[in-house]
Design an enzyme around this catalytic site. Structure first.
Site, mmCIF file in Angstrom:
data_model
loop_
_atom_site.group_PDB
_atom_site.id
_atom_site.type_symbol
_atom_site.label_atom_id
_atom_site.label_comp_id
_atom_site.label_asym_id
_atom_site.label_seq_id
_atom_site.Cartn_x
_atom_site.Cartn_y
_atom_site.Cartn_z
ATOM 1 C CD GLU A 95 -2.678 1.258 2.521
ATOM 2 O OE1 GLU A 95 -3.412 2.247 2.700
ATOM 3 O OE2 GLU A 95 -2.621 0.307 3.315
ATOM 4 C CG HIS A 131 2.847 8.942 -16.875
ATOM 5 N ND1 HIS A 131 1.823 9.196 -15.992
ATOM 6 C CD2 HIS A 131 3.863 9.755 -16.499
ATOM 7 C CE1 HIS A 131 2.208 10.121 -15.121
ATOM 8 N NE2 HIS A 131 3.441 10.475 -15.417
ATOM 9 C CD GLU A 133 0.231 4.277 -17.245
ATOM 10 O OE1 GLU A 133 -0.130 4.074 -16.078
ATOM 11 O OE2 GLU A 133 1.170 5.041 -17.567
ATOM 12 C CB CYS A 161 -1.916 9.489 -13.257
ATOM 13 S SG CYS A 161 -1.509 10.011 -14.948
ATOM 14 C CB CYS A 164 -2.443 7.958 -18.004
ATOM 15 S SG CYS A 164 -0.728 8.501 -18.224
#
Length: 254
Positions: A95, A131, A133, A161, A164
């Protein structure tokens, strides 16, 4: 928003956060030191006389200084198999993702043409800028054919994000012959409203969003990692962390 009714994983993670981050940062420091020892220029007369950008030098008082160095231009790294140490660190589904400031994207593309087979590889983004992606479609599918049917699967170290997610959703709406499934190791800043909106937009555009199961990590290890025929020993709490993120994603998309 954060879930006030903490799950057992959340309590355990919170207690172990400091210890895990300390361990991970120690590993990162060792890696940095090793790289520095291998690539650092010699400090001496030769270094002082011809010190390029970022090289070591001495001032008039003889004190050691380091000149400011400009970062190399941003680039997307593309390859077939990931370094095993990078995989274990970047894809770990913790996490508190301390130090994990880049995205690894492993992809499979089926264009429906049996002669060509599957297109397989990975992308890794470096520094700041586009990025992985965002770079996938222009870099991996530069010759997009609207007459073909594309079935694309991504395995990403962290979910997209908000920026993206919006761009991917636009691509899927414009290219109805593209079917995309995204399996994420972790959910990036899932508590933020704009992140949740981005995931919902992807879902509405027909993208299948999933959290990676323990079996998925083993599949990636065999398919996308330079494993040298070594088995993957999954980290502690891998299954528990998957269940945690799976629950959060289901809550966001409901």
């Amino acid at each position: 928003m954060a879930d006030k009714s903490r799950t057992p994983m959340r309590r355990k993670e919170k207690k172990e956060k400091k210890e895990k981050e300390t361990t991970e940062k120690s590993k990162d420091v060792k890696d940095v030191k090793k790289e520095a020892e291998q690539g650092a220029p010699a400090v001496g007369k030769g270094a002082e006389e011809g010190a390029p950008n970022g090289a070591a030098a001495t001032d008039q008082n003889g004190e050691f200084q380091v000149e400011a160095m400009e970062l190399p231009p941003f680039e997307i790294i593309q390859g077939d198999r990931i370094d095993p140490f990078a995989f274990k660190f970047q894809f770990k589904n913790v996490e508190y993702s301390s130090g994990r400031n880049k995205t690894y994207l492993c992809y499979l593309v089926d264009c429906g043409m049996s002669d060509d087979g599957l297109l397989r590889g990975y992308l890794e983004d470096e520094h700041s800028g586009s990025h992985a992606e965002e770079a996938f479609f222009p870099q991996c599918l530069p010759h997009y054919d609207p007459a073909l049917k594309y079935t694309i699967t991504w395995y990403v170290s962290s979910s997209p994000c908000s920026a993206c997610a919006a761009k991917i959703a636009e691509v899927l709406k414009a290219r109805t012959n593209v079917k995309l499934s995204i399996f994420s190791s972790r959910l990036f800043e899932w508590e933020e409203p704009e992140i949740q909106d981005g995931l919902k937009a992807l879902h509405a555009a027909g993208c299948k969003l999933r959290v990676m199961k323990p079996l998925d990590f083993s599949y990636l290890w065999e398919t996308f990692v330079e494993n040298e025929d070594q088995p993957l020993n999954l980290w502690e709490d891998c299954k528990e962390n998957y269940e945690y993120y799976h629950e959060k994603l289901a809550d966001i998309l409901q």
